[in-house]
Design a protein around this motif. Structure first.
Motif, PDB file in Angstrom:
ATOM      1  N   LEU A 191      12.068  10.517  12.771  1.00 38.60           N
ATOM      2  CA  LEU A 191      11.244   9.503  13.436  1.00 38.60           C
ATOM      3  C   LEU A 191      10.396   8.741  12.429  1.00 38.60           C
ATOM      4  O   LEU A 191      10.297   7.509  12.491  1.00 38.60           O
ATOM      5  N   THR A 192       9.812   9.497  11.501  1.00 38.66           N
ATOM      6  CA  THR A 192       8.981   8.880  10.467  1.00 38.66           C
ATOM      7  C   THR A 192       9.775   7.811   9.713  1.00 38.66           C
ATOM      8  O   THR A 192       9.292   6.709   9.496  1.00 38.66           O
ATOM      9  N   LYS A 193      10.992   8.145   9.356  1.00 37.88           N
ATOM     10  CA  LYS A 193      11.843   7.205   8.610  1.00 37.88           C
ATOM     11  C   LYS A 193      12.127   5.944   9.435  1.00 37.88           C
ATOM     12  O   LYS A 193      12.055   4.833   8.928  1.00 37.88           O
ATOM     13  N   GLN A 194      12.451   6.147  10.730  1.00 39.61           N
ATOM     14  CA  GLN A 194      12.744   4.987  11.594  1.00 39.61           C
ATOM     15  C   GLN A 194      11.520   4.083  11.688  1.00 39.61           C
ATOM     16  O   GLN A 194      11.635   2.856  11.657  1.00 39.61           O
ATOM     17  N   ILE A 195      10.350   4.697  11.821  1.00 36.56           N
ATOM     18  CA  ILE A 195       9.114   3.911  11.968  1.00 36.56           C
ATOM     19  C   ILE A 195       8.839   3.112  10.692  1.00 36.56           C
ATOM     20  O   ILE A 195       8.596   1.907  10.740  1.00 36.56           O
ATOM     21  N   ALA A 208       9.953   8.116   0.933  1.00 36.25           N
ATOM     22  CA  ALA A 208      10.733   8.920  -0.005  1.00 36.25           C
ATOM     23  C   ALA A 208      10.056  10.260  -0.264  1.00 36.25           C
ATOM     24  O   ALA A 208       8.915  10.486   0.167  1.00 36.25           O
ATOM     25  N   VAL A 209      10.790  11.132  -0.945  1.00 38.68           N
ATOM     26  CA  VAL A 209      10.247  12.459  -1.263  1.00 38.68           C
ATOM     27  C   VAL A 209      10.552  12.809  -2.720  1.00 38.68           C
ATOM     28  O   VAL A 209      11.610  12.444  -3.248  1.00 38.68           O
ATOM     29  N   LYS A 210       9.566  13.474  -3.339  1.00 31.51           N
ATOM     30  CA  LYS A 210       9.794  14.095  -4.642  1.00 31.51           C
ATOM     31  C   LYS A 210       9.407  15.543  -4.431  1.00 31.51           C
ATOM     32  O   LYS A 210       8.376  15.820  -3.804  1.00 31.51           O
ATOM     33  N   SER A 211      10.231  16.449  -4.946  1.00 32.28           N
ATOM     34  CA  SER A 211       9.902  17.837  -4.666  1.00 32.28           C
ATOM     35  C   SER A 211      10.534  18.773  -5.682  1.00 32.28           C
ATOM     36  O   SER A 211      11.535  18.423  -6.318  1.00 32.28           O
ATOM     37  N   ALA A 258       0.867  -1.182   0.000  1.00 35.02           N
ATOM     38  CA  ALA A 258       0.000   0.000   0.000  1.00 35.02           C
ATOM     39  C   ALA A 258       0.902   1.230   0.000  1.00 35.02           C
ATOM     40  O   ALA A 258       1.901   1.259   0.726  1.00 35.02           O
ATOM     41  N   THR A 259       0.563   2.221  -0.817  1.00 30.38           N
ATOM     42  CA  THR A 259       1.377   3.438  -0.842  1.00 30.38           C
ATOM     43  C   THR A 259       0.511   4.657  -0.515  1.00 30.38           C
ATOM     44  O   THR A 259      -0.533   4.866  -1.132  1.00 30.38           O
ATOM     45  N   PHE A 272       4.977   6.964   1.465  1.00 31.69           N
ATOM     46  CA  PHE A 272       5.543   5.779   2.111  1.00 31.69           C
ATOM     47  C   PHE A 272       4.722   4.565   1.726  1.00 31.69           C
ATOM     48  O   PHE A 272       3.534   4.669   1.406  1.00 31.69           O
ATOM     49  N   SER A 273       5.376   3.404   1.722  1.00 30.95           N
ATOM     50  CA  SER A 273       4.648   2.181   1.404  1.00 30.95           C
ATOM     51  C   SER A 273       4.825   1.179   2.521  1.00 30.95           C
ATOM     52  O   SER A 273       5.836   1.189   3.244  1.00 30.95           O
TER      53      SER A 273
END
Ligand code: ADP
Length: 253
Positions: free
Chosen positions: A221-225, A234-237, A180-181, A247-248
């Motif tokens: 924190l988000t990344k660790q979780i 990931a990010v696109k910007s 799921a993304t 996130f998936s």
């Protein structure tokens, strides 16, 4: 023989340096652990009275009818919640550093969670409208629901915080047969490619956003979780145009 002696002396010198380095390393490690312990303790102590303050504020907010006073109480409660979230970030950071962040995995429909959060977001007073696109079917994952909620709150709050001149945020859910993304998209300040590379590091804050308050811990924190869930973040910007954080998570079929 002389060559031999020089060699032995060199080896001894290198060994002494290595010993020094390892002692220094141990010292730095122990100081760093002490620092994390202190942060954990201080955050915990700050949280206790704050919980009581929030309880009384909530009680008063429900009881008071007078609109002006009610508004002041709502605003005070908002700030108390903000303070609470900041303290939580610090507490979670120190738990990660100590390898003590725990997860309670359960099977749930992530679409349902997104719908609930979307309603709360649009109901809470704020300048942005959250526009959703979730598809029709339930999407089951096995994850720590509270932590995923924390991840979504981080991404949504950032989207709002870092798009001061926009009025919409987009929340999307898609899935294939494996994962799921979830995507949070804003039309805000955006990030350069260099900033995008740094954005998940602890305490990092992009120079262009320094005027907006924050600790630089939310995305770390988000990344660790997400990593702990075997997921991807990931990010696109594009600078000046906006950002897309996604996130998936593996599906629980
Ligand atoms: P904080 O928001 O407390 O600074 P985060 O870890 O959530 O901490 O974000 C780190 C940095 O990444 C922010 O300071 C900001 O520079 C940048 N950032 C995060 N989200 C966005 C976004 N949606 N748009 C632009 N920049 C962002």
């Amino acid at each position: 023989k002389k060559e031999h002696e020089i060699m032995v002396r060199n080896i001894a010198a290198q060994a002494a340096i290595a010993l020094d380095n390892s002692q220094l390393f141990e010292k730095v490690k122990s100081l760093s652990e002490k620092k994390d312990e202190f942060i954990a303790l201080a955050s915990h102590e700050l949280k206790t009275p704050l919980t009581t303050i929030k309880g009384y504020l909530q009680f008063l907010e429900n009881k008071i009818e007078e609109p002006r006073i009610k508004l002041f109480l709502t605003k005070t409660l908002d700030q108390a919640n903000r303070l609470n979230n900041l303290i939580d970030d610090l507490l979670n950071m120190s738990r990660i550093e100590a390898g003590k962040l725990q997860f309670n995995y359960e099977r749930f429909d992530i679409k349902e969670l997104l719908q609930e959060m979307c309603e709360t977001f649009n109901y809470t007073e704020g300048s942005h409208q959250l526009i959703s696109d979730f598809g029709d079917d339930p999407v089951y994952v096995k994850a720590d629901k509270q932590r995923i909620e924390q991840v979504l709150n981080n991404l949504l709050n950032n989207a709002e915080k870092y798009s001061p001149n926009a009025d919409k945020i987009y929340l999307k859910l898609k899935n294939d047969d494996k994962k799921a993304t979830v995507t949070v998209e804003d039309e805000g300040l955006g990030l350069t490619p260099e900033q995008q590379q740094m954005v998940f590091s602890r305490f990092y804050r992009a120079e262009s956003t320094k005027g907006i308050n924050g600790l630089g811990l939310g995305l770390y924190l988000t990344k660790q979780i997400i990593d702990s869930h075997s997921g991807e973040l990931a990010v696109k910007s594009e600078e000046g145009k906006g950002s897309e954080f996604y996130f998936s998570l593996p599906l629980d079929l």
